[in-house]
Enzyme design. Sequence first.
Site, PDB file in Angstrom:
ATOM      1  N   PHE A   1       0.861  -1.195   0.000  1.00  0.00           N
ATOM      2  CA  PHE A   1       0.000   0.000   0.000  1.00  0.00           C
ATOM      3  C   PHE A   1       0.887   1.231   0.000  1.00  0.00           C
ATOM      4  CE2 PHE A   1      -2.543   3.479   1.572  1.00  0.00           C
ATOM      5  CZ  PHE A   1      -3.724   3.308   0.858  1.00  0.00           C
TER       6      PHE A   1
ATOM      7  N   ASP B   1       9.349   2.561   1.650  1.00  0.00           N
ATOM      8  CA  ASP B   1       8.159   3.262   2.145  1.00  0.00           C
ATOM      9  C   ASP B   1       8.049   2.971   3.645  1.00  0.00           C
ATOM     10  OD1 ASP B   1       5.649   4.037   2.962  1.00  0.00           O
ATOM     11  OD2 ASP B   1       4.605   3.301   1.180  1.00  0.00           O
TER      12      ASP B   1
ATOM     13  N   LYS C   1       2.654  10.018   8.402  1.00  0.00           N
ATOM     14  CA  LYS C   1       1.970   9.520   9.600  1.00  0.00           C
ATOM     15  C   LYS C   1       2.519  10.074  10.914  1.00  0.00           C
ATOM     16  CE  LYS C   1      -0.207   5.308   7.755  1.00  0.00           C
ATOM     17  NZ  LYS C   1      -1.605   5.551   8.032  1.00  0.00           N
TER      18      LYS C   1
END
Length: 384
Positions: free
Chosen positions: A123, A208, A237
């Site tokens: 993702f 990532d 995040k």
Amino acid sequence: MPTYARMPVTFERGEGAWLWSTDGRRYLDAISGIAVCNLGHAHPAVARALCEQAATLIHTSNLYGIAPQDNLAAELCGLAGMDNVFFCNSGAEANEAALKLARKYGHGQGIAQPKVVVMDNSFHGRTLFTLSATGNAKVQEGFEPLVDCFIRVPHGDAAAVAAIQDQDVSAILVEPVQGEGGVRVPPDDYLPALRQICDARGWLLMLDEVQCGMARTGQWFAFQHTGIRPDVMTLAKALGNGVPIGACLARGEAAGVLTAGKHGSTFGGNLLACRAALTVLATLREQHLVARAGELGQMLLEGFRAGLAGNPHVLDVRGKGLMIGIELDTPCAELTTRALEQGLLINVTADRVIRLLPPLILSDEEARLLIDGVIRLVNDFTAH
Ligand code: PLP
């Protein structure tokens, strides 16, 4: 727009690992806004820094110098062993920057149509470029034509990457620990093997770390569990503990690819967001939360393994630090609602993996509450 299937609860206040709903109930938060509020809610140091900065200067523009952005870039590069940073506002944007960087790097290598190797079940975000990189048909459905420059292989399988013969590859993009894909931890030799392949072929290794970075796995960045360093790494995040900020870090040749006029963002790296992130870094350091995430993770893993050992419906209990997955043998999305009823916030991803991403400031007592609560939920659920 109805883009979210929301749960029937609204929160109005938080403190540490706890949230209070508008009807006055208290909930133990074991998801941290999906790996965002690593310092817990309403952290006093972050709140103080934001108030001070808001009263001084929130935003100018990347047309001008921004001292907190320079300081944050220096700190992140120091911690990660990287050379420079592009700041943006989300994980998708950080990966968008990495993918643009990989394209331009490829052109610099004389490749007309550069490709990027990505993984099954990955993702990387919801922009068109990042959803095209994402290994999930549900995320892509309805948005065709996708960006057509990806080669997809299984996550955790370095041999599958080594077998790629395509001459047009310029980079690999991979999550060191997959989050949305089901908390999948690859073998220890996976990233070192990818590093070797990239070195041998002149590809960029792009990690990532949007979900697994920022101390969550018990190192500042998940790649630091291995001996390697990436060429590009993305963060978002938990970098701002809830204040939107993303970052794309680069090293060596990759650090020279995106030059003036080649990328940009109005909000990216503004004073308020950078001040939040600087405070996050200082707090993680001062409160020794990197090591604490590792210890707590161990405690939770051992607790779940011991408590669920006799349950034949539990296929696996796995994780790295405070990124924990409990895989059942049946779809279990309804567990999130059952947990909510019991005052516990958990998440289910990849249909049958309970995902726990508690804040790093969890106390031992709160960790025990979480262990007992989840074991009870799982045993009740699988008993019927
Ligand atoms: N990359 C990873 C590994 C993620 O887990 C996410 C979000 O869940 C993203 C990228 C996208 O981040 P954002 O939602 O901030 O765009």
